[in-house]
Design a protein around this motif. Structure first.
Motif, PDB file in Angstrom:
ATOM      1  N   ILE A   1      46.335  29.253  37.364  1.00 53.28           N
ATOM      2  CA  ILE A   1      45.793  28.415  38.424  1.00 53.28           C
ATOM      3  C   ILE A   1      45.916  29.113  39.776  1.00 53.28           C
ATOM      4  CG2 ILE A   1      47.835  27.034  38.956  1.00 53.28           C
ATOM      5  CD1 ILE A   1      45.707  24.644  38.894  1.00 53.28           C
ATOM      6  N   TYR A   2      46.999  29.878  39.935  1.00 56.06           N
ATOM      7  CA  TYR A   2      47.142  30.633  41.178  1.00 56.06           C
ATOM      8  C   TYR A   2      45.998  31.631  41.337  1.00 56.06           C
ATOM      9  CZ  TYR A   2      51.837  28.754  41.722  1.00 56.06           C
ATOM     10  OH  TYR A   2      52.898  27.912  41.891  1.00 56.06           O
ATOM     11  N   PHE A   3      45.659  32.292  40.244  1.00 55.24           N
ATOM     12  CA  PHE A   3      44.581  33.268  40.274  1.00 55.24           C
ATOM     13  C   PHE A   3      43.233  32.597  40.547  1.00 55.24           C
ATOM     14  CE2 PHE A   3      41.392  35.969  38.173  1.00 55.24           C
ATOM     15  CZ  PHE A   3      41.598  37.150  38.870  1.00 55.24           C
ATOM     16  N   LEU A   4      42.973  31.497  39.869  1.00 59.70           N
ATOM     17  CA  LEU A   4      41.695  30.798  40.039  1.00 59.70           C
ATOM     18  C   LEU A   4      41.483  30.274  41.451  1.00 59.70           C
ATOM     19  CD1 LEU A   4      41.402  28.679  36.780  1.00 59.70           C
ATOM     20  CD2 LEU A   4      39.986  30.619  37.447  1.00 59.70           C
ATOM     21  N   LEU A   5      42.566  29.860  42.090  1.00 56.54           N
ATOM     22  CA  LEU A   5      42.431  29.231  43.400  1.00 56.54           C
ATOM     23  C   LEU A   5      42.754  30.166  44.563  1.00 56.54           C
ATOM     24  CD1 LEU A   5      43.918  25.724  42.592  1.00 56.54           C
ATOM     25  CD2 LEU A   5      41.542  26.484  42.536  1.00 56.54           C
ATOM     26  N   ASP A   6      43.097  31.415  44.264  1.00 58.55           N
ATOM     27  CA  ASP A   6      43.388  32.384  45.314  1.00 58.55           C
ATOM     28  C   ASP A   6      42.090  32.770  46.024  1.00 58.55           C
ATOM     29  OD1 ASP A   6      44.463  34.285  46.963  1.00 58.55           O
ATOM     30  OD2 ASP A   6      44.873  35.738  45.372  1.00 58.55           O
ATOM     31  N   ASP A   7      42.061  32.604  47.336  1.00 59.49           N
ATOM     32  CA  ASP A   7      40.857  32.909  48.115  1.00 59.49           C
ATOM     33  C   ASP A   7      40.449  34.370  47.990  1.00 59.49           C
ATOM     34  OD1 ASP A   7      40.563  30.296  48.992  1.00 59.49           O
ATOM     35  OD2 ASP A   7      41.772  30.621  50.801  1.00 59.49           O
ATOM     36  N   ASP A   8      41.422  35.272  47.858  1.00 65.04           N
ATOM     37  CA  ASP A   8      41.115  36.702  47.737  1.00 65.04           C
ATOM     38  C   ASP A   8      40.385  37.021  46.441  1.00 65.04           C
ATOM     39  OD1 ASP A   8      42.405  37.048  50.160  1.00 65.04           O
ATOM     40  OD2 ASP A   8      44.321  37.596  49.217  1.00 65.04           O
ATOM     41  N   ASN A   9      40.620  36.252  45.404  1.00 68.81           N
ATOM     42  CA  ASN A   9      39.999  36.496  44.097  1.00 68.81           C
ATOM     43  C   ASN A   9      38.709  35.714  43.884  1.00 68.81           C
ATOM     44  OD1 ASN A   9      42.126  38.188  43.285  1.00 68.81           O
ATOM     45  ND2 ASN A   9      43.327  36.423  42.644  1.00 68.81           N
ATOM     46  N   GLN A  10      38.389  34.810  44.757  1.00 71.08           N
ATOM     47  CA  GLN A  10      37.246  33.917  44.556  1.00 71.08           C
ATOM     48  C   GLN A  10      35.948  34.695  44.349  1.00 71.08           C
ATOM     49  OE1 GLN A  10      36.624  31.102  47.704  1.00 71.08           O
ATOM     50  NE2 GLN A  10      34.902  30.141  46.686  1.00 71.08           N
ATOM     51  N   GLU A  11      35.683  35.651  45.198  1.00 70.25           N
ATOM     52  CA  GLU A  11      34.442  36.427  45.107  1.00 70.25           C
ATOM     53  C   GLU A  11      34.391  37.226  43.809  1.00 70.25           C
ATOM     54  OE1 GLU A  11      30.810  37.687  46.925  1.00 70.25           O
ATOM     55  OE2 GLU A  11      32.315  36.432  47.874  1.00 70.25           O
ATOM     56  N   ILE A  12      35.510  37.823  43.424  1.00 69.11           N
ATOM     57  CA  ILE A  12      35.574  38.626  42.194  1.00 69.11           C
ATOM     58  C   ILE A  12      35.325  37.742  40.976  1.00 69.11           C
ATOM     59  CG2 ILE A  12      37.111  40.002  40.726  1.00 69.11           C
ATOM     60  CD1 ILE A  12      38.564  40.802  43.380  1.00 69.11           C
ATOM     61  N   ILE A  13      35.984  36.601  40.932  1.00 67.27           N
ATOM     62  CA  ILE A  13      35.814  35.689  39.785  1.00 67.27           C
ATOM     63  C   ILE A  13      34.387  35.180  39.723  1.00 67.27           C
ATOM     64  CG2 ILE A  13      36.525  33.492  38.779  1.00 67.27           C
ATOM     65  CD1 ILE A  13      39.291  33.951  40.050  1.00 67.27           C
ATOM     66  N   LEU A  14      33.859  34.777  40.852  1.00 72.33           N
ATOM     67  CA  LEU A  14      32.496  34.231  40.884  1.00 72.33           C
ATOM     68  C   LEU A  14      31.482  35.281  40.443  1.00 72.33           C
ATOM     69  CD1 LEU A  14      30.730  31.819  41.471  1.00 72.33           C
ATOM     70  CD2 LEU A  14      30.651  32.534  43.861  1.00 72.33           C
ATOM     71  N   ASN A  15      31.615  36.491  40.934  1.00 74.90           N
ATOM     72  CA  ASN A  15      30.688  37.558  40.522  1.00 74.90           C
ATOM     73  C   ASN A  15      30.808  37.854  39.031  1.00 74.90           C
ATOM     74  OD1 ASN A  15      29.622  37.848  43.087  1.00 74.90           O
ATOM     75  ND2 ASN A  15      31.022  39.505  43.653  1.00 74.90           N
ATOM     76  N   SER A  16      32.033  37.897  38.522  1.00 76.97           N
ATOM     77  CA  SER A  16      32.243  38.146  37.095  1.00 76.97           C
ATOM     78  C   SER A  16      31.636  37.033  36.253  1.00 76.97           C
ATOM     79  CB  SER A  16      33.731  38.265  36.782  1.00 76.97           C
ATOM     80  OG  SER A  16      34.295  39.369  37.430  1.00 76.97           O
ATOM     81  N   CYS A  17      31.822  35.806  36.684  1.00 74.14           N
ATOM     82  CA  CYS A  17      31.246  34.666  35.952  1.00 74.14           C
ATOM     83  C   CYS A  17      29.729  34.720  35.979  1.00 74.14           C
ATOM     84  CB  CYS A  17      31.737  33.347  36.561  1.00 74.14           C
ATOM     85  SG  CYS A  17      33.461  32.976  36.254  1.00 74.14           S
ATOM     86  N   ASN A  18      29.162  34.994  37.148  1.00 76.74           N
ATOM     87  CA  ASN A  18      27.701  35.035  37.271  1.00 76.74           C
ATOM     88  C   ASN A  18      27.091  36.176  36.471  1.00 76.74           C
ATOM     89  OD1 ASN A  18      27.249  32.735  38.849  1.00 76.74           O
ATOM     90  ND2 ASN A  18      27.686  33.850  40.734  1.00 76.74           N
ATOM     91  N   GLU A  19      27.824  37.293  36.319  1.00 80.60           N
ATOM     92  CA  GLU A  19      27.330  38.396  35.491  1.00 80.60           C
ATOM     93  C   GLU A  19      27.202  37.976  34.036  1.00 80.60           C
ATOM     94  OE1 GLU A  19      29.798  41.841  35.949  1.00 80.60           O
ATOM     95  OE2 GLU A  19      29.336  42.023  38.087  1.00 80.60           O
ATOM     96  N   LYS A  20      28.142  37.164  33.582  1.00 82.70           N
ATOM     97  CA  LYS A  20      28.115  36.700  32.188  1.00 82.70           C
ATOM     98  C   LYS A  20      27.070  35.614  31.979  1.00 82.70           C
ATOM     99  CE  LYS A  20      31.543  39.124  30.670  1.00 82.70           C
ATOM    100  NZ  LYS A  20      31.301  40.258  29.817  1.00 82.70           N
ATOM    101  N   ASN A  21      27.082  34.639  32.914  1.00 85.33           N
ATOM    102  CA  ASN A  21      26.208  33.486  32.739  1.00 85.33           C
ATOM    103  C   ASN A  21      26.202  32.683  34.043  1.00 85.33           C
ATOM    104  OD1 ASN A  21      25.520  30.680  32.087  1.00 85.33           O
ATOM    105  ND2 ASN A  21      25.501  31.380  29.964  1.00 85.33           N
ATOM    106  N   ASN A  22      25.019  32.317  34.516  1.00 87.11           N
ATOM    107  CA  ASN A  22      24.925  31.546  35.760  1.00 87.11           C
ATOM    108  C   ASN A  22      25.622  30.194  35.655  1.00 87.11           C
ATOM    109  OD1 ASN A  22      23.562  33.474  37.205  1.00 87.11           O
ATOM    110  ND2 ASN A  22      21.532  32.684  36.661  1.00 87.11           N
ATOM    111  N   LEU A  23      25.561  29.586  34.478  1.00 87.14           N
ATOM    112  CA  LEU A  23      26.226  28.300  34.282  1.00 87.14           C
ATOM    113  C   LEU A  23      27.738  28.452  34.400  1.00 87.14           C
ATOM    114  CD1 LEU A  23      26.107  25.288  33.632  1.00 87.14           C
ATOM    115  CD2 LEU A  23      26.065  25.887  31.205  1.00 87.14           C
ATOM    116  N   LEU A  24      28.270  29.558  33.896  1.00 89.87           N
ATOM    117  CA  LEU A  24      29.700  29.816  34.021  1.00 89.87           C
ATOM    118  C   LEU A  24      30.100  29.930  35.492  1.00 89.87           C
ATOM    119  CD1 LEU A  24      32.347  30.337  32.515  1.00 89.87           C
ATOM    120  CD2 LEU A  24      31.717  32.766  32.442  1.00 89.87           C
ATOM    121  N   GLY A  25      29.284  30.611  36.285  1.00 89.09           N
ATOM    122  CA  GLY A  25      29.553  30.703  37.724  1.00 89.09           C
ATOM    123  C   GLY A  25      29.505  29.340  38.387  1.00 89.09           C
TER     124      GLY A  25
END
Length: 145
Positions: A1-25
């Motif tokens: 949860i710390y990783f998911l909600l960390d502002d520094d990781n938000q862009e990285i997670i969102l980009n990774s999710c969107n690369e896999k699937n737009n719905l995941l993002g």
């Protein structure tokens, strides 16, 4: 949860999710929006509890209808699956609580404690402005008690 909600990781997670699937993002953005706001998290938990209550009441009405009319006008297999899912989820929570705290004399006490924990979690998350980050995340993950 710390990783998911960390502002520094938000862009990285969102980009990774969107690369896999737009719905995941989209789901990540939704989840993050709910989890960073205690009031929203509280509302989601409350809404989920109300949906489960209505669903169980419906299952009980269907059960009564089947028992009293001796006819099945419903998709029985679907109802059995739903009931099995609820029992499995409930028992995993009960067993987890028994593992953490073995001071219970009977299952009624365990269910009462779980119900109180859900009620308290909804209430505390709804007014979570005064909580520090670590305590807020702990409540999100574990509930009040």
């Amino acid at each position: 949860i710390y990783f998911l909600l960390d502002d520094d990781n938000q862009e990285i997670i969102l980009n990774s999710c969107n690369e896999k699937n737009n719905l995941l993002g989209y789901r990540y953005r939704q989840l993050r929006e709910i989890l960073v706001d205690g009031k929203k998290a509280s509302n989601v938990i409350e809404s989920h509890r109300e949906n489960i209550t209505r669903h169980l009441q419906r299952l009980y009405r269907v059960r009564n209808s089947i028992v009293h009319s001796a006819e099945a006008h419903y998709n029985i297999n679907l109802f059995i699956k739903h009931l099995s899912d609820y029992i499995e989820s409930t028992m995993s929570v009960v067993l987890q609580r028994l593992e953490v705290n073995d001071n219970f004399d009977n299952l009624d006490e365990v269910f009462a404690m779980i119900r109180d924990s859900v009620d308290s979690t909804i209430e505390v998350l709804g007014s979570s402005n005064d909580l520090d980050r670590d305590e807020y995340y702990k409540i999100l993950l574990n509930g009040i008690f």
